[in-house]
Motif scaffolding. Sequence first.
Motif, PDB file in Angstrom:
ATOM      1  N   GLU A 100       0.822  -1.206   0.000  1.00 35.69           N
ATOM      2  CA  GLU A 100       0.000   0.000   0.000  1.00 35.69           C
ATOM      3  C   GLU A 100       0.860   1.260   0.000  1.00 35.69           C
ATOM      4  N   GLY A 101       2.025   1.221   0.610  1.00 33.14           N
ATOM      5  CA  GLY A 101       2.890   2.393   0.665  1.00 33.14           C
ATOM      6  C   GLY A 101       2.378   3.423   1.656  1.00 33.14           C
ATOM      7  N   ARG A 102       2.624   4.714   1.373  1.00 27.51           N
ATOM      8  CA  ARG A 102       2.171   5.806   2.242  1.00 27.51           C
ATOM      9  C   ARG A 102       0.653   5.888   2.197  1.00 27.51           C
ATOM     10  N   THR A 103       0.041   5.999   3.377  1.00 28.47           N
ATOM     11  CA  THR A 103      -1.410   6.032   3.427  1.00 28.47           C
ATOM     12  C   THR A 103      -1.879   6.671   4.723  1.00 28.47           C
ATOM     13  N   VAL A 104      -3.152   6.981   4.763  1.00 29.15           N
ATOM     14  CA  VAL A 104      -3.820   7.401   5.994  1.00 29.15           C
ATOM     15  C   VAL A 104      -4.849   6.332   6.309  1.00 29.15           C
ATOM     16  N   CYS A 105      -4.765   5.791   7.509  1.00 27.82           N
ATOM     17  CA  CYS A 105      -5.702   4.772   7.958  1.00 27.82           C
ATOM     18  C   CYS A 105      -5.813   4.852   9.467  1.00 27.82           C
ATOM     19  N   CYS A 106      -7.005   4.728   9.981  1.00 25.84           N
ATOM     20  CA  CYS A 106      -7.232   4.701  11.425  1.00 25.84           C
ATOM     21  C   CYS A 106      -6.695   5.965  12.099  1.00 25.84           C
ATOM     22  N   TYR A 107      -6.901   7.105  11.450  1.00 26.09           N
ATOM     23  CA  TYR A 107      -6.487   8.407  11.968  1.00 26.09           C
ATOM     24  C   TYR A 107      -4.973   8.521  12.133  1.00 26.09           C
ATOM     25  N   ALA A 108      -4.214   7.782  11.333  1.00 28.17           N
ATOM     26  CA  ALA A 108      -2.754   7.808  11.426  1.00 28.17           C
ATOM     27  C   ALA A 108      -2.137   7.801  10.030  1.00 28.17           C
ATOM     28  N   LYS A 109      -0.974   8.434   9.911  1.00 25.80           N
ATOM     29  CA  LYS A 109      -0.185   8.412   8.674  1.00 25.80           C
ATOM     30  C   LYS A 109       0.832   7.291   8.794  1.00 25.80           C
ATOM     31  N   SER A 110       0.828   6.394   7.824  1.00 26.09           N
ATOM     32  CA  SER A 110       1.664   5.200   7.920  1.00 26.09           C
ATOM     33  C   SER A 110       2.206   4.786   6.565  1.00 26.09           C
ATOM     34  N   GLU A 111       3.186   3.910   6.630  1.00 30.60           N
ATOM     35  CA  GLU A 111       3.701   3.162   5.486  1.00 30.60           C
ATOM     36  C   GLU A 111       3.314   1.726   5.774  1.00 30.60           C
ATOM     37  N   LYS A 112       2.651   1.034   4.820  1.00 26.84           N
ATOM     38  CA  LYS A 112       2.207  -0.325   5.145  1.00 26.84           C
ATOM     39  C   LYS A 112       2.078  -1.223   3.939  1.00 26.84           C
ATOM     40  N   SER A 113       2.133  -2.513   4.221  1.00 32.04           N
ATOM     41  CA  SER A 113       1.862  -3.576   3.261  1.00 32.04           C
ATOM     42  C   SER A 113       0.979  -4.616   3.937  1.00 32.04           C
ATOM     43  N   TRP A 114       0.310  -5.416   3.119  1.00 33.04           N
ATOM     44  CA  TRP A 114      -0.662  -6.404   3.592  1.00 33.04           C
ATOM     45  C   TRP A 114      -0.362  -7.776   2.992  1.00 33.04           C
ATOM     46  N   ILE A 115      -0.735  -8.818   3.739  1.00 33.00           N
ATOM     47  CA  ILE A 115      -0.606 -10.202   3.287  1.00 33.00           C
ATOM     48  C   ILE A 115      -1.700 -10.999   4.003  1.00 33.00           C
ATOM     49  N   SER A 116      -2.037 -12.184   3.499  1.00 32.17           N
ATOM     50  CA  SER A 116      -2.961 -13.046   4.241  1.00 32.17           C
ATOM     51  C   SER A 116      -2.311 -14.401   4.456  1.00 32.17           C
ATOM     52  N   ASP A 117      -2.736 -15.061   5.528  1.00 29.23           N
ATOM     53  CA  ASP A 117      -2.232 -16.408   5.785  1.00 29.23           C
ATOM     54  C   ASP A 117      -2.966 -17.388   4.863  1.00 29.23           C
ATOM     55  N   PRO A 118      -2.589 -18.662   4.849  1.00 35.78           N
ATOM     56  CA  PRO A 118      -3.226 -19.630   3.944  1.00 35.78           C
ATOM     57  C   PRO A 118      -4.726 -19.800   4.155  1.00 35.78           C
ATOM     58  N   ASP A 119      -5.247 -19.398   5.333  1.00 37.51           N
ATOM     59  CA  ASP A 119      -6.676 -19.511   5.586  1.00 37.51           C
ATOM     60  C   ASP A 119      -7.436 -18.217   5.331  1.00 37.51           C
ATOM     61  N   GLY A 120      -6.745 -17.187   4.837  1.00 39.53           N
ATOM     62  CA  GLY A 120      -7.408 -15.944   4.492  1.00 39.53           C
ATOM     63  C   GLY A 120      -7.392 -14.871   5.562  1.00 39.53           C
ATOM     64  N   LEU A 121      -6.734 -15.101   6.699  1.00 42.06           N
ATOM     65  CA  LEU A 121      -6.644 -14.078   7.745  1.00 42.06           C
ATOM     66  C   LEU A 121      -5.655 -13.007   7.298  1.00 42.06           C
ATOM     67  N   VAL A 122      -6.124 -11.762   7.228  1.00 39.10           N
ATOM     68  CA  VAL A 122      -5.320 -10.657   6.714  1.00 39.10           C
ATOM     69  C   VAL A 122      -4.435 -10.070   7.812  1.00 39.10           C
ATOM     70  N   TRP A 123      -3.165  -9.831   7.442  1.00 38.58           N
ATOM     71  CA  TRP A 123      -2.170  -9.207   8.322  1.00 38.58           C
ATOM     72  C   TRP A 123      -1.635  -7.955   7.642  1.00 38.58           C
TER      73      TRP A 123
END
Length: 153
Positions: A89-112
Amino acid sequence: MKRLHVHVGVADLDSSIGFYATMFGAEPTVVKPDYAKWMLDDPRVNFAISVRGDAHKGVEHLGIQVESVEELGEVYGRLRAADRPVLEEGRTVCCYAKSEKSWISDPDGLVWEAFFTDGEATHYGDSPALETLAAKDEGTPPSCCVPMPQSAV
């Protein structure tokens, strides 16, 4: 030092704030009309709740919050080594915060998410299209953590 992140969707923010404040023995560090967050040291967790119209109730996602850009690079390396699709995702605003982030899911679909926060924001922000990450290995739709796309309902 890293911190576990847990984000839970709730139906009633005020009653949930009361419950979690009692359970954690601490008031939230951030409270907005649709969101609350506890930055706890024991256990070391960033615990957030939100009440948003289309959000899943229960565990929405988990994450690893880091305290430096160097730690974020280390965690990003682990995401790539997990041999699963990564949404950068890179630079973003989420949950009232400015962050740098990436996302992945486990084999059962749980997102991290893996993220480094370096500022506050005055609005909740946007969420990326995580439903593609949340699909289980068998190609089945996600059972938790992100809302189903309208076309799949």
